[in-house]
Design an enzyme around this catalytic site. Structure first.
Site, mmCIF file in Angstrom:
data_model
loop_
_atom_site.group_PDB
_atom_site.id
_atom_site.type_symbol
_atom_site.label_atom_id
_atom_site.label_comp_id
_atom_site.label_asym_id
_atom_site.label_seq_id
_atom_site.Cartn_x
_atom_site.Cartn_y
_atom_site.Cartn_z
ATOM 1 N N GLY A 1 0.890 -1.292 -0.035
ATOM 2 C CA GLY A 1 -0.117 -0.141 -0.468
ATOM 3 C C GLY A 1 0.526 1.066 0.149
ATOM 4 O O GLY A 1 0.626 2.091 0.369
ATOM 5 N N ASN B 1 -6.054 2.449 -12.685
ATOM 6 C CA ASN B 1 -5.195 1.330 -12.058
ATOM 7 C C ASN B 1 -4.033 1.848 -12.581
ATOM 8 O O ASN B 1 -3.553 2.760 -13.739
ATOM 9 C CB ASN B 1 -5.024 -0.018 -13.108
ATOM 10 C CG ASN B 1 -4.160 -0.871 -12.542
ATOM 11 O OD1 ASN B 1 -4.458 -0.953 -11.395
ATOM 12 N ND2 ASN B 1 -3.322 -1.144 -13.625
ATOM 13 N N HIS C 1 0.031 1.336 -13.258
ATOM 14 C CA HIS C 1 0.719 0.001 -14.123
ATOM 15 C C HIS C 1 2.295 0.348 -13.772
ATOM 16 O O HIS C 1 2.515 1.285 -14.569
ATOM 17 C CB HIS C 1 0.473 -0.315 -15.389
ATOM 18 C CG HIS C 1 0.792 -1.739 -15.761
ATOM 19 N ND1 HIS C 1 1.432 -2.938 -15.191
ATOM 20 C CD2 HIS C 1 2.009 -1.715 -16.521
ATOM 21 C CE1 HIS C 1 1.617 -3.829 -16.655
ATOM 22 N NE2 HIS C 1 2.910 -2.750 -16.713
ATOM 23 N N ILE D 1 -10.666 -7.380 -12.545
ATOM 24 C CA ILE D 1 -11.789 -6.661 -11.609
ATOM 25 C C ILE D 1 -13.001 -7.629 -12.798
ATOM 26 O O ILE D 1 -12.732 -7.879 -13.700
ATOM 27 C CB ILE D 1 -11.940 -5.361 -11.847
ATOM 28 C CG1 ILE D 1 -10.990 -4.393 -11.552
ATOM 29 C CG2 ILE D 1 -13.389 -4.164 -12.506
ATOM 30 C CD1 ILE D 1 -10.723 -4.783 -10.394
ATOM 31 N N ASN E 1 1.489 2.561 -2.607
ATOM 32 C CA ASN E 1 0.832 4.055 -3.471
ATOM 33 C C ASN E 1 -0.690 4.598 -2.802
ATOM 34 O O ASN E 1 -1.337 5.836 -3.204
ATOM 35 C CB ASN E 1 0.608 3.494 -4.892
ATOM 36 C CG ASN E 1 0.805 3.505 -5.945
ATOM 37 O OD1 ASN E 1 1.405 4.562 -6.490
ATOM 38 N ND2 ASN E 1 2.217 1.760 -5.912
HETATM 39 C C1 GRF Z 1 3.359 -1.371 -7.799
HETATM 40 O O1 GRF Z 1 4.358 -1.087 -8.226
HETATM 41 C C2 GRF Z 1 2.709 -1.374 -8.543
HETATM 42 O O2 GRF Z 1 2.347 -0.541 -9.495
HETATM 43 C C3 GRF Z 1 1.983 -2.295 -9.090
HETATM 44 O O3 GRF Z 1 1.898 -3.068 -7.564
HETATM 45 C C4 GRF Z 1 3.242 -2.511 -6.887
HETATM 46 C C5 GRF Z 1 1.680 -1.873 -5.413
HETATM 47 O O4 GRF Z 1 2.349 -1.067 -4.633
HETATM 48 N N1 GRF Z 1 0.938 -2.725 -9.575
HETATM 49 P P1 GRF Z 1 2.316 -0.906 -2.893
HETATM 50 O O5 GRF Z 1 0.887 -1.575 -2.683
HETATM 51 O O6 GRF Z 1 1.252 0.453 -3.670
HETATM 52 O O7 GRF Z 1 3.455 -0.322 -2.135
#
Ligand code: GRF
Length: 196
Positions: free
Chosen positions: A12, A108, A110, A94, A14
Site C-alpha cells: 500500500g 489503475n 501500472h 476486476i 501507493n
Molecule cells: C506497484 O508497483 C503497482 O504499480 C503495482 O503493484 C505495486 C503496488 O505497490 N501494480 P504498493 O502496494 O502500492 O506498495
C-alpha cells in the site's frame, strides 16, 4: 467532493502516497471513503486504519466460488458509493459487471510505460525483470482507465524513469515507485477531482 474507494492487495505505498497528498493539499476535493483488499494480511489495510478510513477485507477464501466472491466485492464497493475506484496494486481481475457499472470511473497504476511490459502476466517484479532483460534505457509508470482488457484502457498520465547501470528488478521497482507511481497516481486523482 469526489468519493474515492481504493483497492489494494499488498503493502500500500501507493495508497500512502494518495493519503499523504490529500493531507498536504496536493489532492483537493477528494476523500478516501474506504480501502478494500482481497488479502487480510495486506499492510495497506493497516495504513487505512491508521487514517481512520474503513478497511475491508473481501477474501476469495471466504466464498464458495469466484462468482460469489465477485458479488461480495461489488456489493462492498457499492456500499461506499464511489465516484472513482482506484486500483493501487490490486492483484484481482476486476469482474466484468463492476467494469460495466463503473465505466470510466476505475483507474489503475501500472509500473511501466504502456504499451511496453503490460498485459497478461506482467505484474509486480515481473514487469521490471522484463524491462531489464530487454535492456530498455527508459521505463516508467502509467495511470490508465480500466476496461475489459488487461492494461488496455485509455491512458491518463505517464512518467518516464531512467534505467541505471547495475539495476536489479528490486532497485528499479523502487525507483519507478518513488519517481513515477507515487507522483502520477495522486496527480491523476487530483485532476479527476477537479475535472482538469
Ligand atoms: C506497484 O508497483 C503497482 O504499480 C503495482 O503493484 C505495486 C503496488 O505497490 N501494480 P504498493 O502496494 O502500492 O506498495
Amino acid at each position: 467532493m469526489l468519493r474515492v474507494v481504493v483497492m489494494v492487495s499488498g503493502g500500500g505505498t501507493n495508497l500512502q502516497a494518495i493519503l499523504d497528498a490529500i493531507d498536504s493539499g496536493k489532492i483537493t476535493n477528494a476523500s478516501v471513503e474506504a480501502v478494500i483488499s482481497n488479502n487480510s494480511g495486506a499492510y495497506a489495510l493497516e495504513r487505512a486504519r491508521k487514517h481512520q478510513i474503513p478497511a475491508v477485507c473481501i477474501s476469495p477464501k471466504s466464498y464458495p466460488d469466484r462468482a460469489a466472491f465477485h458479488q461480495a466485492l461489488l456489493e462492498t464497493v457499492r456500499e461506499y458509493r464511489p465516484d472513482l475506484i482506484v486500483l493501487a496494486g490490486f492483484l484481482v481481475t476486476i469482474p466484468a459487471e463492476m467494469i460495466k457499472e463503473y465505466r470510466n470511473r476505475i483507474i489503475n497504476i501500472h509500473p511501466s510505460l504502456i504499451p511496453s511490459f503490460c498485459g497478461v502476466g506482467y505484474y509486480g517484479l515481473k514487469v521490471h525483470e522484463a524491462a531489464l532483460k530487454r535492456g530498455v534505457k527508459i521505463t516508467g509508470a502509467t495511470v490508465h482507465y480500466v476496461d475489459e482488457g488487461v492494461d488496455s484502457g485509455p491512458i491518463l498520465l505517464q512518467k518516464a524513469v531512467e534505467v541505471k547501470e547495475g539495476d536489479t528488478p528490486e532497485i528499479l521497482q523502487r525507483r519507478v515507485m518513488e519517481e513515477a507511481e507515487w507522483q502520477i497516481l495522486p496527480e491523476a486523482i487530483n485532476r479527476i477531482a477537479n475535472s482538469k
